[in-house]
Design a protein around this motif. Sequence first.
Motif, short mmCIF file in Angstrom:
data_model
loop_
_atom_site.label_atom_id
_atom_site.label_comp_id
_atom_site.label_asym_id
_atom_site.label_seq_id
_atom_site.Cartn_x
_atom_site.Cartn_y
_atom_site.Cartn_z
N SER A 11 0.83 -1.20 0.00
CA SER A 11 0.00 0.00 0.00
C SER A 11 0.87 1.25 0.00
O SER A 11 0.57 2.23 -0.70
CB SER A 11 -0.92 0.00 1.22
OG SER A 11 -1.76 -1.14 1.20
N ALA A 52 2.41 1.64 -3.45
CA ALA A 52 1.43 2.14 -4.42
C ALA A 52 1.13 3.61 -4.19
O ALA A 52 0.95 4.38 -5.15
CB ALA A 52 0.15 1.31 -4.32
N ILE A 77 -0.77 3.67 -11.95
CA ILE A 77 -0.46 2.23 -11.94
C ILE A 77 -1.36 1.56 -12.96
O ILE A 77 -2.57 1.43 -12.75
CB ILE A 77 -0.68 1.64 -10.54
CG1 ILE A 77 0.16 2.41 -9.51
CG2 ILE A 77 -0.33 0.17 -10.51
CD1 ILE A 77 -0.13 2.02 -8.08
N THR A 135 -5.20 5.10 -12.89
CA THR A 135 -4.78 3.86 -12.24
C THR A 135 -5.77 2.75 -12.52
O THR A 135 -6.99 2.94 -12.41
CB THR A 135 -4.66 4.07 -10.72
OG1 THR A 135 -3.63 5.02 -10.48
CG2 THR A 135 -4.31 2.77 -10.01
N LEU A 166 -3.34 -2.17 -9.55
CA LEU A 166 -3.17 -1.73 -8.17
C LEU A 166 -3.29 -2.92 -7.21
O LEU A 166 -2.49 -3.05 -6.28
CB LEU A 166 -4.22 -0.68 -7.83
CG LEU A 166 -4.22 -0.16 -6.39
CD1 LEU A 166 -2.90 0.52 -6.06
CD2 LEU A 166 -5.39 0.79 -6.16
#
Length: 201
Positions: free
Chosen positions: A56, A59, A66, A79, A84
């Motif tokens: 987490s 990210a 992402i 994203t 993710l």
Amino acid sequence: PTNGGVQTKTMGGGGEGLKNVWGKPNDRYHTVEGPCVDRIFNASVVGAAAGTFYGSLAAAWYPDAITSDKRFGGFEGRTDVRALTRMITRPAFLFSAAAAAFAGTECLAESVRGKKDSFNSAIGGFAAGCVIGATTKRFDIMTSTGIGLGIFLFSLDYSGAATENKPLELHHKMYGMLPEKHVESDELRELKEKYPKFEHL
């Protein structure tokens, strides 16, 4: 608690009510014991939680969106949920696998050797290091990682869980007993008699 019939309390503020969810004292080191299945499950859950936390953070700090390669394209600059999820679950799985390998191998070594010492931690650390190094798909890195982590966990277990340099003083502060009603020392009483204006301090 009582001490010789005198009502007392711990200096660190602990007492009977300060416990964790398992009913154990919350201010003491907790060693996972019991069947190997329980140890592996406990290590897997803790490892997965740590890996999820790490994923987490990775990210959140990733500078770009992402995304994953899509055959029919996608939204550029946005994203992707699948990417993710994969970025978070990969370290969670790796951490969980390494922790489970350590716990299982350590417990197996303890059962086979019939001893509970730091060498079991070294064997478990070697197994966990091999799991971590296996992600590189190179045998030399896998072996060196296992040896390095085994030595590190051996040293960590051998040195003990305590990190303070004055363990006796810390133990006295945490678990020493004080009377419910404070009793002044003779020295302090003499000082207050000598300096009356400070007697209420």
